[in-house]
Design a protein around this motif. Structure first.
Motif, PDB file in Angstrom:
ATOM      1  N   GLU B 142       0.812  -1.220   0.000  1.00  0.00           N
ATOM      2  CA  GLU B 142       0.000   0.000   0.000  1.00  0.00           C
ATOM      3  C   GLU B 142       0.842   1.265   0.000  1.00  0.00           C
ATOM      4  O   GLU B 142       0.757   2.097  -0.906  1.00  0.00           O
ATOM      5  CB  GLU B 142      -0.907  -0.033   1.234  1.00  0.00           C
ATOM      6  CG  GLU B 142      -1.824   1.142   1.352  1.00  0.00           C
ATOM      7  CD  GLU B 142      -2.631   1.086   2.652  1.00  0.00           C
ATOM      8  OE1 GLU B 142      -2.822  -0.005   3.190  1.00  0.00           O
ATOM      9  OE2 GLU B 142      -3.061   2.147   3.099  1.00  0.00           O
ATOM     10  N   LEU B 143       1.715   1.410   1.007  1.00  0.00           N
ATOM     11  CA  LEU B 143       2.482   2.645   1.092  1.00  0.00           C
ATOM     12  C   LEU B 143       3.566   2.690   0.031  1.00  0.00           C
ATOM     13  O   LEU B 143       3.909   3.751  -0.479  1.00  0.00           O
ATOM     14  CB  LEU B 143       3.108   2.771   2.483  1.00  0.00           C
ATOM     15  CG  LEU B 143       2.143   3.006   3.629  1.00  0.00           C
ATOM     16  CD1 LEU B 143       2.899   3.115   4.928  1.00  0.00           C
ATOM     17  CD2 LEU B 143       1.343   4.265   3.411  1.00  0.00           C
ATOM     18  N   GLU B 147       4.311   5.508  -2.897  1.00  0.00           N
ATOM     19  CA  GLU B 147       5.584   6.199  -3.098  1.00  0.00           C
ATOM     20  C   GLU B 147       6.002   6.136  -4.558  1.00  0.00           C
ATOM     21  O   GLU B 147       6.517   7.105  -5.104  1.00  0.00           O
ATOM     22  CB  GLU B 147       6.643   5.556  -2.219  1.00  0.00           C
ATOM     23  CG  GLU B 147       7.953   6.291  -2.269  1.00  0.00           C
ATOM     24  CD  GLU B 147       9.031   5.583  -1.512  1.00  0.00           C
ATOM     25  OE1 GLU B 147       8.690   4.860  -0.553  1.00  0.00           O
ATOM     26  OE2 GLU B 147      10.191   5.740  -1.877  1.00  0.00           O
ATOM     27  N   ASP B 161      -6.086   3.959  -1.954  1.00  0.00           N
ATOM     28  CA  ASP B 161      -5.911   5.356  -1.558  1.00  0.00           C
ATOM     29  C   ASP B 161      -4.681   5.911  -2.260  1.00  0.00           C
ATOM     30  O   ASP B 161      -3.642   6.076  -1.636  1.00  0.00           O
ATOM     31  CB  ASP B 161      -5.730   5.395  -0.028  1.00  0.00           C
ATOM     32  CG  ASP B 161      -5.580   6.798   0.490  1.00  0.00           C
ATOM     33  OD1 ASP B 161      -5.086   6.937   1.616  1.00  0.00           O
ATOM     34  OD2 ASP B 161      -5.938   7.741  -0.224  1.00  0.00           O
ATOM     35  N   LEU B 165       2.860  10.412  -1.386  1.00  0.00           N
ATOM     36  CA  LEU B 165       3.271  10.006  -0.045  1.00  0.00           C
ATOM     37  C   LEU B 165       4.264  10.982   0.557  1.00  0.00           C
ATOM     38  O   LEU B 165       4.120  11.438   1.676  1.00  0.00           O
ATOM     39  CB  LEU B 165       3.906   8.609  -0.113  1.00  0.00           C
ATOM     40  CG  LEU B 165       4.220   7.976   1.214  1.00  0.00           C
ATOM     41  CD1 LEU B 165       2.993   7.352   1.775  1.00  0.00           C
ATOM     42  CD2 LEU B 165       5.291   6.922   1.075  1.00  0.00           C
TER      43      LEU B 165
END
Lengths: 220, 218, 386
Positions: B142-143, B147, B161, B165
Motif C-alpha cells: 500500500e504505502l 511512493e 488510496d 506520499l
C-alpha cells in the motif's frame, strides 16, 4: 567582549557590597535574568535531535545552564534549536512556529543541514539552510555536532544576550519598533516553495569567477 | 528454489498468463519473473495461496525508470555504390521506448523461503502508465505503491488510496525520474564544479547585467 | 490561506450533525509534537476522545537519499546510509555492505564477520534501550527511564567513538569487511560494558515490568493480529510480538549467526506490552550473542584482500540484500549497469512499512493510546522518509 559597566565607580561599589548593598544597572539585571533561563522549544527534526537529547541527559547536562525546561508550545519558548535537515515540506511550519514565538526569541542552527543543506544539498526537497527564511543567531557546524559543541553554542548565545543593550542604535530586534518579528511563510508551489527565499534576510552568495574561467572565490 | 519450475507451475494454474524469466547476470543469482499487466493480480494471488509456494510476505516494492534510448547496430546491407552492388556496413538506429518498471520482492514466512522477484512494466512513460495494484493481495504494497506513484508517476489501478506520499499534494513533478531537473536553489560551494559552477556563472552574469560595475560578493 | 491548500482539505469527512448531534473534531498531531519521534504528522478525526480515523502524513524529512545515491559511487553512499536510521548507523551500513557484496560476489573474512556481529549487536542493545526509554517518556514518566537508557547508550557510544571516530555516524562497514580494526584494550572495555548490561536490564525490569500504570496503558492496546502482520509486511520485534516466528538472523543465516546459540522471543497477544517485553528479552539475547562473539573472535584481515575499491564497477545485474535491523527487515535493492554509480538504489525501510497498520491499531482507541502505540512501533523518521 566588552566589560560590563555597572554605571557606578568601582571602589564605591566594593565598599557598598561589603556593607551588603548590591548595585547594578537595569541592563545587566535584565540580561542576566534572560541568559540564565533560556527555554528552548522542543524542536528536533533529524539526527541532530538525538545529540540534542543526549545533551539534556545525565552526562552532558544542559540543565545547569538553565535550559532544562524544553517547552512543547512555541508560545512559551524563547529559543528554537533547529536541529536537523529542514525540508521544503517542513519549511513553512518552521517559519510559522518561529512567528508564533514571542519576542525576544533566538535561533540556533544546529548541524550542517540546518546551516546550508549539509550532505543533502543536492536535494529537490531540501531547504539549503534555514537562514533563508528566519534570522539565525548561532550556527553550529558538525554532522552531528557533539553535545559539547551544542553547549559551547549555548554559552556563545548567553554571551551574545549579555552584550545586548537596552537603548541605542544596536539594540536588539525586540526593542526596536521598526524591525519585524514575523517573517513571510512560504507556500507550497507546483515545483518549489514560493517564495524560495526571503530576500530581506538572505542574499545568495555569488561565486567570483575570473576571466580564465577558474573559480577564485575566497581569494579576497 | 527452482524458478523454472515455479514459472511452469504458475503458467499451468493461472489460465492465459505468460511469464518471462529474466535472468540476473550478477553473482547474486536472484532471477525474476516478468508478468503482463492483465494477469498480474491472478499470478500474485496464486503465488500467495498455492500450497507449495505460500509467498505471503511482500517485502519490497521498487520502481525503476528506464528512459527511452537509441540502440545502434551495425548491419551489413547490399547497396548500390557507384553502380556496383556491394555489401556495406550501415549503422541502424532503433529507438527502444522508455518504460517504468515495478519490481516486487516476495518471501514466505510460513515456508521460510524466498526471495523471488516479480516484475511489471508500463507501456511507456507518458500516457500509458497504468498498472494493476497488488495491494489487495499484499497489504504491505500500500504505502510503497503510493511512493512509486509519487516519485515515478505510475498509476496503480485498484489501489485503495492513491495519493502522494512524500511530496506535498500540489507538487506536480515526479522527482525520481532520470530526466527530472532540480529547481535552481542558488547553491553555494567554495570550489564549485559541473552543474553548480554553471549555475553560479549564470547567476553572476545575471547579477552583472542588473547591477553593472558592482564588484565582489554582497 | 485558501481551502485548496488547507492542510486538512484531503479529509472528505465533514463534521456531521447526526442523531445525538455528534461533532467530529479534526486534529493534526505533529509534525512538531513532543512525542512523535521526529517530524511525523497524523491527521486524526476524533469523536470526543475516541479515534474515528487516522491518516499519517509522511515526507517532512524526505531528503531524497535514493536520488543522491544515483549520482554517488557505491562507496560514496555509505555515509548516507548512516543517516537513514540515525539511532543505529552500524546496522544500516551492514545492510548496504551485504547488498553490494551480494551484487558483486565479494567474500568477507572471519574476523570482519565477528567485528560486524559485535558492533551490530551493541547497536541493537542501545537501540532497544532507548526505544523503551522513549516509550516511557511519551507515556509521561518524565525522563527517568530515558535517563537510565541514555546512561547505557553513552557507554556504548564511547566504544563506537574509540573504534570508528564518531559517536553516531560511524561509517564503519566496507564492501568485504570493516574499516578499522580494534584498538588495543577495546575488547576488554567492551567485555566490561557487556558484563554490566544485565544489571541495567534487571534494574529496568524491576522498575517497569510490573508497573501498574504501564500495564494499564499498554495491555490490550494496539493489538496486531498475526495474519495482518504478515500481510502488511511487518517485520522485526513488532511482528514477533504478534507471534510471527520470523527472525532474519535465523531464516537467512547471513554472516555467521548460525554459529551462535540464541533464542527468539515471541509474543502471544500482539499488544504494546508484548512489543515492550519482546524488546527487553531481545536485549538479553543480544548480550548472550555478544559474550559468545567476543570470546571466539579470531585474528586475521578485516577486509577482503582481493577487493579493490578504486574503480569499483560491479557487473550489470541486481541484488536484494537484507538484515535483521533493530527496527525490522532493512533491505537494500541495487541495480547496476556496469558503471561506478548504481543505476537504481532502493532502501526497504522497516519503519515505513511497519506504519502501514497504524490506522488499524488506533481506530477505536483513545488519543492517549495513539502515543503509546506509535512509541511501540519504533519509528525513526530518517528511515521512513529517507
Amino acid at each position: 567582549m566588552q566589560p560590563r559597566t555597572s554605571g557606578v565607580d568601582e571602589k564605591l561599589k566594593n565598599e557598598l557590597s561589603k556593607q551588603g548593598i548590591f548595585t547594578t544597572t537595569l541592563q545587566n539585571l535584565y540580561n542576566w535574568g534572560r541568559t540564565n533561563s533560556i527555554w528552548p522549544l522542543n524542536f528536533g527534526l533529524a539526527c541532530c535531535a538525538i545529540e540534542m537529547i543526549a545533551t539534556t541527559m545525565a552526562r552532558y547536562d544542559m540543565a545547569r545552564f538553565g535550559a532544562e525546561v524544553f517547552r512543547p508550545s512555541p508560545r512559551q519558548a524563547d529559543l528554537m534549536i533547529v536541529a536537523g535537515t529542514v525540508t521544503k515540506k517542513m519549511a513553512p511550519l518552521v517559519v510559522r512556529l518561529y512567528n508564533q514565538m514571542p519576542e525576544p526569541k533566538y535561533v540556533i542552527s544546529m548541524g550542517a543541514c540546518a546551516i546550508s543543506g549539509g550532505p543533502f544539498k543536492q536535494g529537490y526537497n531540501v531547504l539549503k539552510g534555514i537562514d533563508r527564511f528566519i534570522p539565525v543567531d548561532i550556527y553550529i557546524p558538525g554532522c552531528p555536532p557533539r553535545p559539547e559543541a551544542l553547549l559551547d553554542a549555548f554559552m556563545e548565545l548567553q554571551k551574545k544576550i549579555d552584550e545586548q543593550t537596552l537603548t541605542g542604535e544596536k539594540r536588539p530586534r525586540h526593542l526596536n519598533a521598526g524591525e519585524p518579528s514575523e517573517f513571510v511563510v512560504p507556500r507550497y508551489g507546483a515545483h518549489d516553495l514560493e517564495p524560495t527565499k526571503n530576500p530581506n534576510l538572505w542574499k545568495a552568495p555569488l561565486v567570483q569567477i575570473s576571466q580564465a574561467g577558474t573559480d577564485e572565490s575566497g581569494s579576497h | 528454489m527452482n524458478l523454472e519450475a515455479i514459472k511452469s507451475e504458475i503458467e499451468a494454474n493461472v489460465p492465459g498468463c505468460r511469464l518471462e524469466l529474466v535472468a540476473n547476470p550478477s553473482p547474486s543469482g536472484q532471477h525474476s519473473l516478468r508478468t503482463g499487466a492483465e494477469h498480474a493480480v491472478a499470478v500474485a494471488v496464486y503465488l500467495r495461496d498455492a500450497e507449495d509456494l505460500r509467498f505471503d510476505f511482500c517485502s519490497n516494492v521498487t520502481g525503476i525508470d528506464w528512459p527511452s534510448r537509441e540502440v545502434s547496430q551495425k548491419v551489413k546491407v547490399r547497396k548500390l555504390v557507384d553502380g556496383v552492388e556491394q555489401e556495406v556496413e550501415e549503422v541502424r538506429k532503433t529507438a527502444l521506448p522508455g518504460t517504468l518498471e515495478v519490481v516486487y520482492h516476495l518471501f514466505s514466512v510460513e515456508k521460510k523461503h524466498g526471495p523471488i522477484s516479480l516484475r511489471m512494466s508500463t507501456i511507456d512513460r507518458d500516457a500509458n502508465v497504468h498498472l494493476p495494484s497488488l495491494t489487495p493481495v499484499w497489504r504491505s504494497a500500500e504505502l510503497q505503491e503510493r511512493e512509486i506513484f509519487d516519485l515515478f508517476g505510475v498509476v496503480f489501478d485498484g489501489h485503495p488510496d492513491l495519493r502522494r506520499l512524500l511530496m506535498w499534494p500540489d507538487f506536480t513533478d515526479h522527482p525520481m525520474r532520470r530526466d527530472y531537473v532540480d529547481p535552481d536553489d542558488y547553491e553555494y560551494e567554495p570550489t564549485a564544479h559541473d552543474e553548480v559552477l554553471r549555475r553560479a556563472q549564470q547567476h553572476r552574469s545575471e547579477a552583472d547585467e542588473e547591477h553593472p560595475g558592482e564588484a565582489g560578493e554582497r | 490561506m485558501s481551502t485548496a491548500t488547507h492542510p486538512t482539505a484531503h479529509f472528505d469527512l465533514q463534521p456531521t450533525d447526526g442523531p445525538g448531534k455528534e461533532q467530529l473534531l479534526e486534529l493534526s498531531m505533529g509534525p512538531q509534537h513532543p512525542s512523535t519521534h521526529g517530524v511525523f504528522r497524523m491527521k486524526v478525526v476524533l469523536d470526543g476522545e475516541r479515534v474515528v480515523r487516522l491518516k499519517p502524513v509522511f515526507g517532512y524529512l524526505h531528503r531524497n537519499h535514493e536520488k543522491i545515491a544515483e549520482s554517488e559511487t557505491y562507496l560514496g553512499s555509505m555515509p548516507y546510509t548512516d543517516r537513514l536510521d540515525y539511532m543505529c548507523s552500524i546496522t544500516n551500513n551492514w545492510a548496504y555492505a551485504l547488498a553490494v557484496e551480494k551484487l558483486a560476489g565479494i567474500q568477507v573474512p572471519e574476523r570482519a564477520e565477528y567485528l560486524r556481529v559485535i558492533t551490530g549487536e551493541l547497536t541493537r542493545l542501545q537501540n532497544h534501550a532507548c526505544l523503551i526509554g522513549f516509550l516511557m517518556q511519551d507515556m509521561g514518566s518524565s525522563g527517568t527511564p530515558l535517563m537510565y537508557a541514555f546512561r547505557e547508550r553513552e557507554k556504548i557510544l564511547d566504544l563506537f567513538e574509540s573504534l570508528t571516530g564518531a559517536r553516531m555516524m560511524c561509517n564503519y562497514m566496507r564492501f568485504g569487511g570493516c574499516r578499522v580494526d580494534l584498538p588495543a584494550g577495546w575488547l576488554d572495555q567492551a567485555k566490561k560494558v557487556v558484563a554490566d548490561f544485565p544489571r541495567f536490564l534487571d534494574e529496568y525490569e524491576q522498575l517497569l515490568v510490573s508497573n501498574e500504570i504501564l500495564m494499564d496503558r499498554t495491555q490490550d492496546v494496539g493489538v496486531l493480529s498475526r495474519e495482518l502482520a504478515v500481510s502488511a509486511g511487518i517485520s522485526g520485534p513488532m511482528a514477533r510480538a504478534s507471534g510471527v516466528d520470523y527472525d532474519i538472523r535465523k531464516v537467512d543465516r547471513y554472516s555467521i549467526y548460525d554459529r551462535f546459540t540464541f533464542r527468539v522471543p515471541l509474543g502471544s497477544h500482539g499488544d504494546v506490552y508484548d512489543r515492550f517485553m519482546v524488546r527487553l528479552l531481545e536485549m538479553r539475547e543480544s548480550v548472550s550473542i555478544l559474550e559468545q562473539a567476543m570470546r571466539d573472535i579470531p585474528s586475521g584481515p578485516i577486509v577482503d584482500p582481493k577487493m579493490k575499491i578504486r574503480g569499483f564497477r560491479p557487473k550489470p545485474g541486481e541484488a536484494y540484500g537484507r538484515i535483521e535491523a533493530p527496527k525490522g527487515e532493512l533491505g537494500f535493492y541495487l541495480v547496476s549497469d556496469g558503471s561506478p554509480n548504481p543505476y537504481r538504489y532502493r532502501v526497504r525501510p522497516p519503519s515505513l512499512i511497519n506504519l502501514t497498520v497504524l490506522e488499524d491499531l488506533c481506530v477505536g482507541r483513545n488519543v492517549a493510546d495513539i502515543v503509546a502505540i506509535l512509541g511501540s512501533i519504533d519509528i525513526v523518521l530518517g528511515e521512513v522518509d529517507r
